[in-house]
Design a protein around this motif. Sequence first.
Motif, mmCIF file in Angstrom:
data_model
loop_
_atom_site.group_PDB
_atom_site.id
_atom_site.type_symbol
_atom_site.label_atom_id
_atom_site.label_comp_id
_atom_site.label_asym_id
_atom_site.label_seq_id
_atom_site.Cartn_x
_atom_site.Cartn_y
_atom_site.Cartn_z
ATOM 1 N N ALA A 182 32.456 9.192 5.444
ATOM 2 C CA ALA A 182 31.865 9.057 4.109
ATOM 3 C C ALA A 182 32.532 10.076 3.192
ATOM 4 C CB ALA A 182 30.358 9.282 4.144
ATOM 5 N N ASP A 183 32.551 9.791 1.920
ATOM 6 C CA ASP A 183 33.165 10.710 0.948
ATOM 7 C C ASP A 183 32.116 11.722 0.502
ATOM 8 O OD1 ASP A 183 34.695 11.987 -0.925
ATOM 9 O OD2 ASP A 183 34.924 10.266 -2.264
ATOM 10 N N PHE A 184 31.897 12.724 1.339
ATOM 11 C CA PHE A 184 30.844 13.700 1.075
ATOM 12 C C PHE A 184 31.140 14.573 -0.136
ATOM 13 C CE2 PHE A 184 30.230 12.884 5.663
ATOM 14 C CZ PHE A 184 28.879 12.556 5.642
ATOM 15 N N ASP A 185 32.419 14.918 -0.365
ATOM 16 C CA ASP A 185 32.759 15.798 -1.483
ATOM 17 C C ASP A 185 33.191 15.023 -2.726
ATOM 18 O OD1 ASP A 185 35.202 14.892 -0.640
ATOM 19 O OD2 ASP A 185 35.978 16.850 -0.037
ATOM 20 N N ARG A 186 33.163 13.699 -2.652
ATOM 21 C CA ARG A 186 33.390 12.810 -3.800
ATOM 22 C C ARG A 186 34.760 13.034 -4.458
ATOM 23 N NH1 ARG A 186 28.738 14.413 -7.348
ATOM 24 N NH2 ARG A 186 29.138 16.392 -6.293
ATOM 25 N N ASP A 187 35.760 13.207 -3.608
ATOM 26 C CA ASP A 187 37.128 13.380 -4.124
ATOM 27 C C ASP A 187 37.958 12.115 -3.965
ATOM 28 O OD1 ASP A 187 37.534 13.334 -1.411
ATOM 29 O OD2 ASP A 187 38.745 15.156 -1.335
ATOM 30 N N GLY A 188 37.307 11.008 -3.568
ATOM 31 C CA GLY A 188 38.015 9.756 -3.388
ATOM 32 C C GLY A 188 38.641 9.583 -2.027
ATOM 33 N N VAL A 189 38.409 10.519 -1.122
ATOM 34 C CA VAL A 189 38.956 10.463 0.232
ATOM 35 C C VAL A 189 37.802 10.600 1.225
ATOM 36 C CG1 VAL A 189 40.573 11.484 1.879
ATOM 37 C CG2 VAL A 189 41.105 11.515 -0.564
ATOM 38 N N GLY A 190 37.746 9.713 2.211
ATOM 39 C CA GLY A 190 36.681 9.780 3.193
ATOM 40 C C GLY A 190 36.788 11.004 4.075
ATOM 41 N N ASP A 191 35.646 11.594 4.390
ATOM 42 C CA ASP A 191 35.562 12.746 5.280
ATOM 43 C C ASP A 191 35.003 12.292 6.626
ATOM 44 O OD1 ASP A 191 36.281 14.450 3.039
ATOM 45 O OD2 ASP A 191 34.236 14.106 2.339
ATOM 46 N N ILE A 192 35.355 13.008 7.683
ATOM 47 C CA ILE A 192 35.017 12.588 9.042
ATOM 48 C C ILE A 192 33.952 13.512 9.621
ATOM 49 C CG2 ILE A 192 35.909 12.135 11.352
ATOM 50 C CD1 ILE A 192 38.731 11.983 10.028
ATOM 51 N N ALA A 193 32.838 12.933 10.033
ATOM 52 C CA ALA A 193 31.801 13.683 10.749
ATOM 53 C C ALA A 193 31.907 13.348 12.227
ATOM 54 C CB ALA A 193 30.421 13.333 10.221
ATOM 55 N N VAL A 194 31.923 14.374 13.062
ATOM 56 C CA VAL A 194 32.163 14.210 14.498
ATOM 57 C C VAL A 194 31.035 14.877 15.280
ATOM 58 C CG1 VAL A 194 33.782 14.546 16.394
ATOM 59 C CG2 VAL A 194 34.645 14.315 14.055
ATOM 60 N N GLY A 195 30.391 14.122 16.145
ATOM 61 C CA GLY A 195 29.355 14.685 16.992
ATOM 62 C C GLY A 195 29.923 15.228 18.291
ATOM 63 N N ALA A 196 29.382 16.384 18.702
ATOM 64 C CA ALA A 196 29.706 16.978 20.008
ATOM 65 C C ALA A 196 28.377 17.315 20.677
ATOM 66 C CB ALA A 196 30.577 18.224 19.847
ATOM 67 N N PRO A 197 27.659 16.313 21.179
ATOM 68 C CA PRO A 197 26.310 16.560 21.700
ATOM 69 C C PRO A 197 26.265 17.393 22.967
ATOM 70 C CG PRO A 197 26.994 14.296 22.099
ATOM 71 C CD PRO A 197 28.022 14.891 21.199
ATOM 72 N N GLY A 198 27.419 17.606 23.607
ATOM 73 C CA GLY A 198 27.443 18.455 24.794
ATOM 74 C C GLY A 198 27.729 19.915 24.511
ATOM 75 N N GLU A 199 27.925 20.261 23.247
ATOM 76 C CA GLU A 199 28.285 21.633 22.866
ATOM 77 C C GLU A 199 27.119 22.599 23.100
ATOM 78 O OE1 GLU A 199 30.608 24.501 21.912
ATOM 79 O OE2 GLU A 199 31.433 22.583 21.205
ATOM 80 N N LYS A 200 27.459 23.808 23.560
ATOM 81 C CA LYS A 200 26.458 24.872 23.688
ATOM 82 C C LYS A 200 26.127 25.452 22.322
ATOM 83 C CE LYS A 200 27.560 26.725 28.281
ATOM 84 N NZ LYS A 200 28.026 27.949 28.990
#
Length: 474
Positions: free
Chosen positions: A340-358
């Motif tokens: 999703a374009d979270f910062d609204r600069d016209g470029v999509g941003d990537i959210a990545v889950g790491a559910p095994g992280e400590k």
Amino acid sequence: MRVKRGSSRRSWAIGALVVAGLLGGLPAPAAHAAGETVPMDFNGDGYRDAVLRVPAAKVAGRADAGAVIVLYGSPSGLSAKRRAFLTQNSPGVPDTAETGDYFGASTASADLDRDGYADLVIGAPYENLSFGADKGAVTILWGSRSGLVSGRLLPTPRDFDMFGRDVTAAGKGTSSTSLVTVGGWNFTQTFNGPFTRARGATSSARGMDMWFGSVTAGDLNRDGRADTVAVSGRVSSGGHVFVNAEQTTEWGDYLKTGDALVATVGDVNGDGYGDIVAGDPDEPERRGVDGERGGRVLIWYGGPSGVPVDAVPVVISQDSSGVPDTGETYDRFGASVAVADFDRDGVGDIAVGAPGEKAGTVRRAGTVTLIPGRRTGVPGVGAYLYSQETVGVPSAGEADDQFGTNISAGDVNRDGRPEMLVSAVGENGYAGAVWVLPGGAVRPAGSGSQVFTTSLFGLPAQGYQLLGGDSLPQ
């Protein structure tokens, strides 16, 4: 039509195919597969609505029958009070809630019939049919001014098992370009428009013909039609990634470099073409060849010819420049992905889950990394880490919460700033929970975050229910 049974499917659900999130259409699609779900407006009030899955919810005394909760968007965002609680016993929903159906195991949304209201696609992969147990069923619920009040079943092919383990949908332009792709245990099937409430889809075609992982869709070559992306189950440490498998008879016509378990489509370099963003959370057999320690994300950039099978992906891990933290065994970085374009600069941003992280010394508490998209170069600079320890985020990370199990994003209060939804399948003894982080100037903020737990919806506060959905294949 149905064959009754009494067995639960809890053994499947830990590490299977469910995603929580918002539903709909953003300028850049946002969600992971397993029913990629991004904001859309089901009741036509101008606000996009969120969908939370509860595939292990008990319905009328029937364990694991499953439910879907729609939270309606508004100027003040989302509230547990503005909701619809949908099961197979709800008026207008085809069929009947039965033990172990897992209704809501996957969801997707698009305006399939192009009437101005978003439609919801729901998978129930353990539905029993007259021709076999666990054949699965997929329901389309049609949007309207009154919300989702009527629906129909898509036909389950007789040779499928667990039809509806994952679903994706696309609707843009006219209904003739709409599609729904359904994944089962052994195949994928794409249903093509035009869609009507009277007959559903007009035609369908077989897609990937092998052990199944997940599905997604998006326009990779900017021709106005969605391309399908199907990820197989594990071949080595991950699965093959197929593009438009319905259009080829070549079993081996998959992307030759890189493997994955989940994927989404979004424009992460701002060139107007959809890009495949895939998560490969497995530990590698050969580091740098089929994975990275702790997991990785791969990007195949779209273009006028889409994504060629010999395209070489860009690879991002927790050891990449600018990405916070460090790759550690079983972090599962890439178990979920969203764009999703979270910062609204016209470029999509990537959210990545790491559910095994400590989180400190707390095992599998889980994190989410937000990686800004870039017009040139490899993304990574400016990445930001979220967890339950982020200032303003309710609750605290506990062992096996698995924050980051699923991620989605979209603007539910119409302020132009996408919210981010994050689930944690292990919260409250696998009751599950979903956090909503409000959109901010440059990224979602911890301050003002909400957490939705099962008790807010009249469900038991503890125990196996999977609010927000479980993870993809492990």
